[in-house]
Design an enzyme around this catalytic site. Sequence first.
Site, mmCIF file in Angstrom:
data_model
loop_
_atom_site.group_PDB
_atom_site.id
_atom_site.type_symbol
_atom_site.label_atom_id
_atom_site.label_comp_id
_atom_site.label_asym_id
_atom_site.label_seq_id
_atom_site.Cartn_x
_atom_site.Cartn_y
_atom_site.Cartn_z
ATOM 1 N N ASP A 92 0.859 -1.178 0.000
ATOM 2 C CA ASP A 92 0.000 0.000 0.000
ATOM 3 C C ASP A 92 0.898 1.231 0.000
ATOM 4 O OD1 ASP A 92 -1.904 1.937 0.383
ATOM 5 O OD2 ASP A 92 -2.818 0.998 2.130
ATOM 6 N N ASP A 271 -7.800 -7.378 0.360
ATOM 7 C CA ASP A 271 -6.991 -7.415 1.572
ATOM 8 C C ASP A 271 -7.798 -6.802 2.698
ATOM 9 O OD1 ASP A 271 -5.598 -4.612 2.673
ATOM 10 O OD2 ASP A 271 -6.415 -4.482 0.647
#
EC number: 2.4.2.29
Length: 376
Positions: A92, A271
């Site tokens: 991320d 996720d």
Amino acid sequence: MTFTIHQTDPQSQARTGTLTTDHGPIQTPIFMPVGTAGTVKAVHQRELEHDINAEIILGNTYHLYLRPGLDILSQAGGLHRFNGWQRPILTDSGGYQVYSLSNTRKIKEEGVTFKSHIDGSAHIFTPEGVMDIQRTIGADIIMAFDECTPYPCEYDYARRSMDMTHRWLQRCITRFDETQGHYGYRQVLFPIVQGSTYTDLRRQSAEVVASHGREGNAIGGLAVGEPAEQMYEMIAIVNEILPADKPRYLMGVGTPANILEAIALGVDMFDCVMPTRNARHGILFTTEGVINIKNEKWRNDFSPIDAALGGYASTQYSRAYLRHLIRSEEILGAQIASLHNLTFYLWLVREARQHIAAGDYNSWKNDMTTRLMKRL
């Protein structure tokens, strides 16, 4: 990186595929355990590989940048060598973590200034800097730097934020394309669709993201408090525009029901911290529904945690024993519960793939969403 679609479900937009990276293949739809600071909390890499059978895990740019820091990661040869995980990794960009630091960050066109949650030191994330950081971390898939808007969000703010995210995306692409990976394998950059819960903004953002023609695309800014039905509406709108021949990643989602519904809408990658975070608080996802293992009813239940699920943790230990560990705040309790929940999440997407291949995904999904979210 290549993406090959294998089967599609006749009654929905669900599909199976294979995403191929230099660290190995990923079968989709896939759930990606979150290893924020270089570790999936309370789980060994051996367990991730052999018991849970995770095919890809996440790291977080914000946390890894602050600790252990880029110097250590670079000396180690990247995150794969640092943590001993040899399958693919996605990082991320840190945008969501910076969004979460609402009291200590300032957002400007240049980037975001913020204070470390560790020691209060001042830092700045720019689109270019975040690309450089993720090159050093060395993930196979890296994310563009974006702003995640809160919910609810005023239309004008959402529009301005989306426009800035698009300008940042162009800066990310320019920087990424003019640099090389550090460790001898290929990396790819996924842009992120924003636009809050406004249909026109989501369409506009999806069109901008699709126009860049990257190897995959992500949907961000959802699961931040909006009703589930509104989230599904935004996913459907975006997936009408994002190219079908590229993987679609729904960031930060979610419950088993969320995942199954989003698969039906054409999402390939997921996720969420939910399976491990809930596990540490004694909330277990099972093939029959949700268990709060701290409840009195499990005190003398000596049956396996989830015999139907299979796997070491779910069949070796009893519900009564796990309840004892969690209530006693024993570290082993968090380990067993985390291993179980992640085994469940990876089982869930494997089952989804099998039913897509069989052509009955939609009817199976409708039954499972009700069963899996039932409180036991």
